[in-house]
Scaffold this active site. Structure first.
Site, PDB file in Angstrom:
ATOM      1  CB  SER A 173      -1.075  -0.018   1.160  1.00  0.00           C
ATOM      2  OG  SER A 173      -0.370  -0.160   2.509  1.00  0.00           O
ATOM      3  CG  ASP A 226      -2.153   5.364   7.904  1.00  0.00           C
ATOM      4  OD1 ASP A 226      -1.157   5.256   8.167  1.00  0.00           O
ATOM      5  OD2 ASP A 226      -2.685   5.282   6.850  1.00  0.00           O
ATOM      6  CG  HIS A 260      -0.795   4.088   4.055  1.00  0.00           C
ATOM      7  ND1 HIS A 260      -1.247   3.472   4.890  1.00  0.00           N
ATOM      8  CD2 HIS A 260      -0.260   3.263   3.322  1.00  0.00           C
ATOM      9  CE1 HIS A 260      -1.310   2.337   4.987  1.00  0.00           C
ATOM     10  NE2 HIS A 260      -0.666   1.934   3.769  1.00  0.00           N
TER      11      HIS A 260
END
Length: 443
Positions: free
Chosen positions: A170, A419, A422
Site C-alpha cells: 500500500s 494512520d 501512509h
C-alpha cells in the site's frame, strides 16, 4: 428640531448626517472606535492564520543554518549518487538523498488533492477534513544542487507507447497515486485519461500518449496469503518460497518497474515470526518452516533476483527498488507522546541528522540486487528514506477514508486508529516521484 444638513463625505467613502455638536461628537467617537476595533480584530485574525507558517519558517531557517555549518565542515557525506540537468553540462554529480526541507508556498503543492479525480480515499487528507495544509508546502532541497523540475508532459512523452508498473504494498500504491495525480492534471480532456480496476491491478492510461502507469498488489513479492488486496491479515504471514510466476507474469512486459516491499517484512512485535511454504499439497511434498521475518525477506529477494536475471531484457526494462518508507508511530523518538503517535503533528522534525528507520532490510535488498550486475542488469535504489524520516507531519492520521467502520472505543480514542504509516497527498511521495522522474530523464 434642528434641521439636518446634506450628507457629507468622510475620507471620500463614508457619509454621516450633520447633527447637533454633542450628538455628532458621540457618533464620530463611536464610528472611530468601531473602525479601530474592527481593524484590530482583522489584524489579529490574519496574525493567527500566519503564526503557524511563520513559526515553521523560522524553525526551518534555523535548521538551514545548522545544516549548512555541517555541510561546510564536511560532517555530512552523500548517501548515494544522483544527477540533475547538471549531468548534461558535465558538472559534478551530487546526492539527492541528502538535503533539507524548504517551506515553499509558491511552487508547492504540485497538484490539488481535491481536484485529482484519481486520488484514493486512504490518502486524500484534505478531502477528509484535514484543515492544516502546511504539509503540502514543503519542497526537498538537496545540498549543492537542485532536483530536476518535474514536467508532466515530458514524462508522458518519455512514457509514450510504454508501461510503468509499481509493484508492492500500500505504500507503493501511495506513490502510484502521487504520480498519477502529478501527470493527470496535464491532460485536461477527461476522454483522454482513464483508470481501470482489475483485481490486484490498477491501471491509469493516458490515451493520447498510449502510456500506462500501473500499480500491482504484491506486498511480499512472491505468492503469499496477503495476495488479496482487500482481504488479508497483516500480522500473520505465509509465503510460497518457489512461487513468483503468477505475479511476474503481470510485470513481465513492463518497460519500467518500481518495486517496494518493506512494510510487510517488519515485525509488529518482538516475538513475531513468519511461515515459509515449500512444495505443494497437490504434489504431496509440502513443507512449512517458521522463521524470522528478515530470513523470509531474503528468500523472497533470492527468488525475485533469480527471476529478473533469467527473464529481464536489460536493453528494454529499467528496474527500481524504492527505499524503506518510515513510519512515525512512536512519538517519543522525536520528543512527542507515544500515546498520540503522530496525531496532531503539523511540522517536520527539525533535528539535524534525525534518523529512526532501520536500514537493515534496505542493505539486504541492495546486496541481492548487486548479484545481477555481472549480467548487466542494474537495479536503481530510490533512496527516499532519510528525507522521509523527518516528515512526522505528513501522515493521514484520522483524516482518511476508513475501510472498516470505527468502533465506539476507536472514536473515543483517535490515536488508536491514526494512520502514521501512509502519506497524505499532495505530500512526501511527490518527492519520491521527482527522484524517479530525474532518473528516467537524466540517467
Amino acid at each position: 428640531m434642528v434641521s439636518e444638513e446634506r450628507m457629507k463625505t468622510v475620507s471620500g467613502k463614508m457619509t454621516v448626517l450633520q447633527s447637533p455638536v454633542g450628538v455628532r461628537s458621540i457618533v464620530i467617537y463611536l464610528v472611530a472606535f468601531f473602525i479601530l476595533a474592527s481593524s484590530i480584530v482583522f489584524l489579529l485574525d490574519i496574525a493567527g492564520q500566519e503564526e503557524q507558517v511563520q513559526m515553521a519558517v523560522v524553525k526551518h531557517e534555523r535548521q538551514q543554518v545548522k545544516v549548512q555549518v555541517q555541510v561546510e565542515a564536511g560532517l555530512q557525506e552523500p548517501a548515494m549518487g544522483g544527477t540533475t540537468e547538471a549531468e548534461e553540462t558535465g558538472e559534478e554529480e551530487c546526492s539527492w538523498s541528502r538535503g533539507r526541507w524548504v517551506y515553499d508556498n509558491v511552487s508547492r503543492p504540485l497538484y490539488s488533492g481535491l481536484k485529482c479525480a484519481f486520488i484514493l480515499g486512504e490518502v486524500a487528507c484534505d478531502k477528509y477534513d484535514r484543515k492544516d495544509v502546511l504539509y503540502q508546502h514543503w519542497r526537498w532541497q538537496p545540498h549543492g544542487c537542485d532536483l530536476p523540475r518535474f514536467d508532466a508532459i515530458r514524462l508522458l512523452e518519455k512514457l509514450r507507447n510504454k508501461r510503468l508498473v509499481f509493484v508492492g504494498d500500500s505504500v507503493n500504491r501511495n506513490q502510484w497515486v502521487s504520480l498519477v495525480c502529478m501527470v493527470e492534471a496535464s491532460i485536461p480532456d477527461d476522454r483522454l485519461k482513464m483508470r481501470i480496476f482489475n483485481g490486484s491491478l490498477i491501471s491509469f492510461k493516458a490515451l493520447e500518449y498510449n502510456a500506462t502507469i500501473d500499480f500491482y498488489w504484491s506486498p511480499l513479492l512472491v505468492e503469499s496469503n496477503g495476495d488479496n488486496p482487500i482481504i488479508h491479515r497483516v500480522e500473520y504471514r505465509i509465503i510460497r518460497a518457489d512461487r513468483i510466476e503468477k505475479h511476474a507474469s503481470v510485470w513481465r512486459n513492463a518497460d519500467i518497474i518500481v518495486f517496494n516491499s518493506y512494510l510487510w517484512w517488519r515485525k509488529q512485535n518482538d516475538d513475531m515470526k513468519m511461515k515459509v511454504m515449500y512444495g505443494s499439497f497437490e504434489d504431496g511434498d509440502a513443507r512449512i518452516d517458521e522463521m524470522e521475518m528478515i530470513e523470509g525477506f531474503e528468500i523472497a529477494l533470492k527468488k525475485l533476483t533469480e527471476w529478473l536475471g533469467e527473464n529481464i531484457d536489460k536493453n528494454k526494462t529499467r528496474i527500481f527498488f524504492a527505499g524503506s518508507s518510515p513510519t512515525h508511530i512512536r512519538g517519543s523518538k522525536w520528543g512527542g507522546d507515544d500515546s498520540k503517535k503522530c496525531l496532531g503533528e503539523t511540522e517536520p522534525i527539525y533535528k539535524v541528522g534525525y534518523a529512526a528507520t532501520d536500514y537493515s532490510l534496505m542493505a539486504k535488498a541492495k546486496s541481492y540486487f548487486q548479484t545481477l550486475e555481472p549480467k548487466g542488469i542494474h537495479v536503481q535504489i530510490l533512496n527516499i528514506t532519510e528525507l522521509s524520516d523527518s516528515r512526522k507531519d505528513g501522515h493521514p492520521t484520522v483524516f482518511r477514508k476508513q475501510v472498516v467502520t470505527l468502533t465506539k472505543e476507536q472514536i473515543a480514542n483517535p490515536a488508536s486508529y491514526a494512520d502514521c504509516t501512509h502519506w497524505c497527498l499532495p505530500g512526501v511521495p511527490d518527492v519520491w516521484n521527482e527522484f524517479l522522474y530525474g532518473y528516467l530523464m537524466y540517467r
